[in-house]
Scaffold this motif. Structure first.
Motif: not given
Length: 458
Positions: A401-406
């Motif tokens: 869903l949110i890539g690196a932040s995830g």
């Protein structure tokens, strides 16, 4: 003047002071490695290198089988009672097992690297570097086991230097000397790791007189309330293998999953943010490494008052030093990332999230080491399995869903969970060594962790 010089020399020979000196060198060496890798190889090629570094760190954990941390405990406990010959037999058995499994896993990486790169990661450019990672996989298995055993003998400064600082410095020299792609850099990194292991082996050889004989124990040793006779090495190792695997998974699986779902540049940026956040972890590991043989020796002697004093002292130092680094990551993330490369500033938000998770971990410095060194490896295993479930669920949920932040959220939450959980359990099982600010352990968690069947050590 001579006395003043002598006092200064003795001050810098203290394990904690020397350990921080090694960690400072490690920070400089690793930051130089990350900086030069990004600037010289480029962001995409740096991403390939970091994927290989992550794979070798994670896969080599299977090769060590928990024997590395078990050796730290066994060497510290046996040598604390002058059982040199027993310590030698334990060392040879443990290192022999790890050498065989490490070589097998290294060969497997070399043979299967191309398939992994094409099918799992979907990046044919990764194949040459992943094949050459086989050298590092085997090297990390053997070298990190030798250095862990070295820490158990009390040579914690050498252990930290060889396991964490020396090989990155040698790899920096490889970049300067002309390594210009991920495959060649990974190869030289593997050679550097093996060389560090060779130095550790040489130290054991020079120190061999400590391992020739077992002293005769008096009737009063081990002291009442201590752990008594040590269990077999593998009895200690199997629970700690799970601990090691989970800790490696927390920092590896989010990177590897991101590598499957994102391009190499995004992986490189997140990997740098993760490694900056691990500067706090370096400080905490340094303190734990210094304290671990002392934890084991005090517990076996039954000196629980001294054990508690040492535990709280280590916790306080970790909270203060780690807290300052976390504050910098939360307040100045873009500045820290831009030092390495302007292209990495896209990972500013992940770095802030990772810093928050490490701040909670720093508050409870050394509690996992305390449990491991006092015979509570089974409980620590269950705590870490809970962490594993959390990091896997969050990674699978957030990264798409949110890539690196995830990936950062999954890592930070699992990291904080580990520190908090270990402190709660340590306070419950070892009341005399209760850490500061430990939250009460709910009855439900106590039941799930099977603590009701364990007598606490008071």
């Amino acid at each position: 003047m001579d006395r003043q010089v002598q006092r200064i020399v003795l001050f810098f020979q203290r394990p904690v002071v020397a350990g921080f000196g090694v960690r400072a060198f490690e920070v400089v060496a690793k930051l130089a490695l990350y900086l030069l890798t990004a600037r010289i190889l480029g962001v995409a090629e740096a991403g390939l290198f970091f994927l290989c570094l992550t794979w070798s760190s994670w896969f080599s954990t299977f090769g060590r089988m928990g024997i590395d941390r078990a050796l730290t405990r066994h060497m510290g406990a046996e040598l604390g009672l002058s059982q040199g010959a027993t310590a030698r037999r334990t060392l040879l058995a443990g290192v022999g097992r790890v050498t065989v499994t490490g070589l097998v896993l290294g060969i497997a990486t070399g043979l299967g690297g191309t398939t992994l790169a094409h099918i799992v990661f979907g990046d044919p450019a990764l194949a040459p570097a992943l094949v050459h990672t086989s050298i590092a996989v085997a090297g990390m298995s053997v070298t990190f086991t030798l250095t862990a055993a070295l820490a158990g003998t009390g040579r914690t400064t050498w252990a930290q230097f060889l396991q964490n600082a020396f090989w990155p410095a040698l790899t920096v020299l490889a970049v300067i000397a002309g390594a210009r792609d991920a495959a060649s850099l990974v190869t030289w990194m593997g050679v550097a790791i093996w060389f560090s292991g060779g130095v550790a082996g040489l130290i054991f050889f020079c120190d061999r007189t400590r391992f020739r004989h077992d002293a005769t124990l008096s009737a009063g040793e081990p002291a009442p309330g201590s752990a008594g006779h040590m269990p077999p090495l593998m009895t200690t190792a199997w629970p700690l293998m799970v601990v090691e695997l989970v800790q490696a998974t927390i920092v590896s699986v989010p990177v590897l999953l991101l590598g499957v779902m994102a391009d190499a540049a995004d992986v490189g940026a997140f990997s740098v943010a993760l490694r900056i956040s691990m500067l706090v972890w370096m400080v905490l590991v340094s303190l734990g490494t210094v304290a671990s043989p002392r934890f084991a020796a005090l517990h076996r002697k039954g000196d629980l008052d001294s054990l508690g004093h040492l535990n709280r002292q280590i916790q306080l130092i970790g909270t203060v030093t780690g807290g300052f680094v976390c504050l910098a990551m939360i307040v100045l993330p873009e500045t820290l990332l831009a030092i390495l490369s302007p292209d990495f500033t896209t990972a500013a938000v992940p770095l802030m999230i990772l810093g928050a998770g490490q701040a909670i971990n720093a508050l409870y410095t050394g509690q996992d080491v305390l449990l491991a060194m006092t015979g509570n490896g089974g409980t620590l295993q269950r705590l870490n399995l809970a962490q594993l479930v959390v990091v896997l669920l969050l990674s699978v949920s957030f990264i798409p869903l949110i890539g690196a932040s995830g990936a950062a959220l999954a890592t930070a939450i699992a990291t904080a969970q580990g520190g908090l959980g270990a402190a709660m359990v340590a306070a419950s099982l070892l009341p005399a060594a209760r850490p500061f600010a430990a939250l009460p352990l709910p009855a439900t968690l106590r039941h799930l962790l099977a603590l009701n069947r364990q007598p606490s050590t008071t």
